[in-house]
Design a protein around this motif. Structure first.
Motif, short mmCIF file in Angstrom:
data_model
loop_
_atom_site.label_atom_id
_atom_site.label_comp_id
_atom_site.label_asym_id
_atom_site.label_seq_id
_atom_site.Cartn_x
_atom_site.Cartn_y
_atom_site.Cartn_z
N ILE A 133 -3.89 13.00 -7.55
CA ILE A 133 -3.13 12.77 -6.31
C ILE A 133 -3.73 13.57 -5.17
N LEU A 138 -4.43 7.26 -6.58
CA LEU A 138 -3.11 6.89 -7.10
C LEU A 138 -3.19 5.74 -8.09
N ARG A 161 4.65 9.03 -8.30
CA ARG A 161 3.32 8.47 -8.10
C ARG A 161 3.39 6.99 -7.70
N ALA A 165 2.11 5.44 -4.26
CA ALA A 165 1.15 4.34 -4.23
C ALA A 165 1.68 3.18 -3.39
#
Length: 395
Positions: A133, A138, A161, A165
Motif C-alpha cells: 500500500i 493495491l 484495501r 482500491a
C-alpha cells in the motif's frame, strides 16, 4: 483431529497463550518428577554399592547347618568415599535446580510456539500488505483463515484495501475526466475566441473614438482569455509528459542554461550570480524537463528580485540539484504552502501570469522522480529543484 486444530486456530489470543503455557507447565512438572526419580535411584545405587557390616544371624536346621545367607541385626553401612558423597549431594541438589530451569524453558517454548502458530503468519501478511500500500500497489488481496483477533484485524485490513482500491480507481477516473473536460473546454474555446478577435480587430479600426476605446479594452481581455486557454492546454500536456533520458555532457548543458538565464536577467536589468559545483561528466537526463524548470524559476525570480539572482548547480546523491534564489521580498509565510498550487499568485495584476510557474516546475520535478522545495532564507526567496538521474559517469 481436524476439528481440534480448527478450534485451536480460532481460539482467542489470550486463550491460546494460556493454553500453551498450561501444556508446557505440565510438561515441566513431568520432567521435574522424572528428574527427581532418576536422581534418587542413582543415589540409592551408589549407597547400595557399599557392603553392609554388623552382627549377622543365620537360621539353622536340627543338625546345626546354616540356612540362607543370614540377616544383619543392627545393620551398618561402610562410610562413603568423598567423591561419592559429593555425587549424592549433587544428585539431591539437581532436582531443586531442574524444576525452575524446566519451568523457564517450557514457558519460553510456549511463547515461541504461540508466536509461530498465532502471530507470525498474520503479522507477515499485514507487513507485506502495508508495504504494498505504501508503494501505491493495491492490486492484491490479504487473507488469514482464523476467527481470532488477528483474523478479524486481517479481515478489516482487506476491507480497507478494497475500499482504497475502489476510491483510488474512482479518483483516477475523476482526474482523467477532469483532464478530458479541461482539454475539451480549451479546444472548444479556440474557435469562438478566434471569431471574437476578428470582430475586435474590425472594431479597433473604427473611426469612432469610443468604439475604438471599447474595442481595445475588449482586445486585452480576449488576449487574457487566449493565454488562459493556452495555459490549460500546456498544463494537460505537461501532466502526461514523462522524461526521455539521453546522455548529456553536464558542463556543456549547465553552460547553456547559464547563457539563457544571463540573457533573461540582462533584459530585465538584474545581475546573475553563477555557482557551478558539478564535475565534468556525462549524465542521463531529459534536457527539456530541466531547461523548462530552470527557465521558469529564473523568470519567476526576475519578477521579484531587486538587484540580483543566484543560480546554482550541484550533484547530490543520485541526481542533479538546481537552486535559484533572489534578493526580493521573499514568500509570504502565510501563503508559502500554496505557492506551488495551480493558478495561485500573490500578484494583484494577473494579465500575463496565471500562477502556474511553480506548479509546472513541481509537476516536472515529480514526473522526473525528484522534488521542488521552497527553502527558508533571511533575505529573499530560494527554490530548490531536484532531478533524479539513473546514472552518470565522470570523465
Amino acid at each position: 483431529m481436524d476439528k481440534m486444530k480448527r478450534t485451536l486456530r480460532d481460539l482467542s489470543l489470550p486463550g491460546s497463550l494460556v493454553f500453551y503455557i498450561v501444556i508446557f507447565v505440565m510438561l515441566a512438572l513431568v520432567l521435574s518428577v522424572m528428574t527427581n526419580s532418576i536422581c534418587e535411584r542413582a543415589a540409592e545405587a551408589i549407597r547400595m554399592s557399599y557392603p553392609a557390616s554388623g552382627e549377622k544371624n543365620y537360621l539353622t536346621n536340627e543338625q546345626g547347618e546354616r540356612l540362607g545367607d543370614g540377616v544383619y541385626i543392627g545393620k551398618e553401612f561402610v562410610p562413603l568415599s568423598p567423591s561419592d558423597e559429593r555425587t549424592i549431594n549433587l544428585l539431591k541438589l539437581l532436582p531443586l535446580i531442574a524444576a525452575p530451569v524446566y519451568s523457564a524453558l517450557c514457558i519460553i517454548a510456549a511463547a515461541l510456539l504461540f508466536y509461530r502458530k498465532k502471530l507470525r503468519k498474520p503479522l507477515a501478511e499485514l507487513r507485506t500488505a502495508s508495504e504494498k500500500i505504501s508503494n501505491n500497489d493495491l492490486d492484491f488481496s490479504i487473507g488469514y483463515d482464523s476467527k481470532d483477533e488477528l483474523g478479524r484485524l486481517v479481515g478489516s485490513f482487506e476491507t480497507m484495501r478494497a475500499m482504497l482500491a475502489n476510491n483510488f480507481s474512482e479518483m483516477w477516473r475523476q482526474v482523467e475526466e477532469r483532464k478530458r473536460l479541461n482539454a475539451t473546454f480549451a479546444h472548444d474555446l479556440r474557435t469562438p475566441l478566434a471569431v471574437l478577435k476578428g470582430y475586435n480587430e474590425m472594431l479597433q479600426s473604427s473611426e469612432h473614438a469610443q468604439t475604438k476605446e471599447i474595442a481595445v479594452t475588449m482586445g486585452k481581455h480576449l488576449s487574457r482569455m487566449e493565454a488562459y486557454v493556452n495555459s490549460v492546454s500546456n498544463l494537460r500536456r505537461l501532466e502526461d509528459t514523462r522524461p526521455e533520458y539521453k546522455t548529456v555532457p553536464l558542463q556543456q548543458f549547465v553552460s547553456s542554461l547559464q547563457e539563457s538565464a544571463l540573457i533573461l536577467c540582462t533584459q530585465n536589468g538584474k545581475k546573475l550570480l553563477m555557482q557551478n559545483k558539478t564535475v565534468d561528466c556525462d549524465i542521463l537526463m531529459d534536457k527539456m524537463f530541466v531547461s523548462e524548470v530552470c527557465n521558469n524559476l529564473i523568470a519567476n525570480a526576475v519578477r521579484f528580485a531587486q538587484t540580483s539572482i543566484t543560480l546554482s548547480f550541484s550533484l547530490q546523491g543520485n541526481g542533479l540539484l538546481l537552486s535559484v534564489s533572489d534578493d526580493g521580498k521573499g514568500f509570504d509565510k502565510k501563503t508559502v504552502h500554496k505557492v506551488t498550487s495551480p493558478y495561485f499568485t500573490e500578484e494583484t495584476e494577473r494579465s500575463e501570469h496565471f500562477g502556474l510557474g511553480l506548479y509546472i516546475c513541481k509537476l516536472l520535478c515529480e514526473n522526473y522522480g525528484g522534488y521542488l522545495k521552497i527553502a527558508d532564507v533571511s533575505n529573499g526567496a530560494r527554490v530548490l529543484a531536484f532531478f533524479k538521474t539513473p546514472s552518470f559517469e565522470k570523465k
